[in-house]
Design a protein around this motif. Sequence first.
Motif, PDB file in Angstrom:
ATOM      1  N   LEU A 246       0.820  -1.208   0.000  1.00  0.00           N
ATOM      2  CA  LEU A 246       0.000   0.000   0.000  1.00  0.00           C
ATOM      3  C   LEU A 246       0.857   1.261   0.000  1.00  0.00           C
ATOM      4  N   ILE A 247       1.898   1.270   0.809  1.00  0.00           N
ATOM      5  CA  ILE A 247       2.778   2.441   0.856  1.00  0.00           C
ATOM      6  C   ILE A 247       3.490   2.623  -0.489  1.00  0.00           C
ATOM      7  N   SER A 248       3.946   1.522  -1.081  1.00  0.00           N
ATOM      8  CA  SER A 248       4.617   1.597  -2.383  1.00  0.00           C
ATOM      9  C   SER A 248       3.679   2.159  -3.444  1.00  0.00           C
ATOM     10  N   LEU A 249       2.444   1.652  -3.489  1.00  0.00           N
ATOM     11  CA  LEU A 249       1.477   2.142  -4.470  1.00  0.00           C
ATOM     12  C   LEU A 249       1.167   3.618  -4.246  1.00  0.00           C
ATOM     13  N   SER A 250       1.062   4.022  -2.995  1.00  0.00           N
ATOM     14  CA  SER A 250       0.705   5.411  -2.693  1.00  0.00           C
ATOM     15  C   SER A 250       1.810   6.372  -3.114  1.00  0.00           C
ATOM     16  N   PHE A 251       3.061   6.026  -2.876  1.00  0.00           N
ATOM     17  CA  PHE A 251       4.164   6.886  -3.295  1.00  0.00           C
ATOM     18  C   PHE A 251       4.292   6.943  -4.816  1.00  0.00           C
ATOM     19  N   CYS A 252       3.936   5.847  -5.484  1.00  0.00           N
ATOM     20  CA  CYS A 252       4.112   5.774  -6.937  1.00  0.00           C
ATOM     21  C   CYS A 252       2.850   6.142  -7.709  1.00  0.00           C
TER      22      CYS A 252
END
Length: 484
Positions: A246-252
């Motif tokens: 989730l954090i990876s998707l949110s930053f990207c």
Amino acid sequence: MIGFSFSIVTSWTALGGVLIVGVESGGPPVMIWSWLGISLVTLSVAYSMAEMCSAYPVAGGQYSWVAILAPQRWARGFSYVCGWFMLIGILAMGATNNFIGANFILGMANLNNPGYTIERWHTVLVAYLIAFLATISNIFIPHWLNKISKGILVWNICAFFVCFITILVTNDHKQPASFVFGTFQNFTGFNPAYAAILGILQSAFGMCCYDAPSHMTEEIKNARKEAPRAIVMSVYIGAVTGFIFLISLSFCMGDIEATATTPTGVSVIEIFFNSTGSIAGASALASLITVIVLFCANSLMAEGSRAVFAFARDHGLPFSMTISKVSPKRKVPIYAVLVTCLVQIAFNSIYFGTLTGFNTVISIATEGFYLSYAMPLLARILAHVTGKKHRLEGPYSLGRHGLALNIIGFIFLTFCCITFNFPSLKPVESENMNYTSAAIGVVMLISIITWIATGRKRFTGPDRGHLLNVGRREEVAATAPKVA
């Protein structure tokens, strides 16, 4: 068992599959913080269920535990209703997974052929195909389930690392931390507080189905130890992988509106493309998830058919004698598999009639599961209140912490079951209405009618009535006066 369970829970892909719910209802902050909160309270439910599974490892799972743990004057009827909700959750979850698989397949088709427009009926037909393939594999190659579960666990973990590392490395225009952890987004038309509650549905769906090992206990060795361990471990693995993804998707994530309204219909594919800048790269990453979803369909068909078989064996369904038959040649409950397939197809067909059909089936699946999870916890709480407490003896014992975890889990599940019925878009119209309450009402009506017509006379209770007798003996023992 851990591989089988995680192939169903597979939180990071489940979160990706329903990311559109979180993007529209709160955005990254709601997705991330709600995920942390729900993961923590889910552990209270998972440990409670693991304790019950350790003491009573039977394929009926939740409705079996209710039969033993509930006050005995209500146990039989309570178990019957719990069984219906358990089945509706499992079967609707299979339909939701079929939808996710269809969305990814058609989303990749749109990405590679921008002139192609995805229609609702395309999604439904591909979902049908996925259900048929899972049915065929469950009937003709069930002996491969163990190898498939081990293999897909390795694939799942490897795909997880490949996906989140790739988008973090290739994306050179990441969002700032303030966007990820603090910028609220709202495309629902409702006020922010209401939208945030709606956004919780994504996390609740992502952390579901961890009861799967309890329905396979009659087919594994050392079930009292291995099944509870798999229940708890799948939640821990799911929580960690889901949080990182989730954090990876949110930053990207690129433009939030473009992500929410992507023509692919899958927000994750849009994020993959925004990060890699390559159609081939985005398709490759999406295909890794698609493989997991397709094998998850196989596992959900296995879990669903075993639950249908167990409930039919106890005469909890119409035509129970036929549905509970096991093929002497293939050692598989073929009719139960076919019933599971037909019900999944019926749920997938909802999308023909309403734009929010996907969200509705997600809500039905999650609420069905959560209601069936809440009932054994309520039974445990009532046993404490009435003084008819059962001792759960098994390798997974919560001891004095059991009641507190039961209460925390029950409150959480009750809150979720209420909010899943809320409409998700404003203004509310027939095309975008949330029909979860209607669907749950139909299930309750069917269960009441079948109980009156046949259930109260024929329903034996779990394990052909044996577990009801266990519950009676233990209730008598719990209330018997102690002799000095």
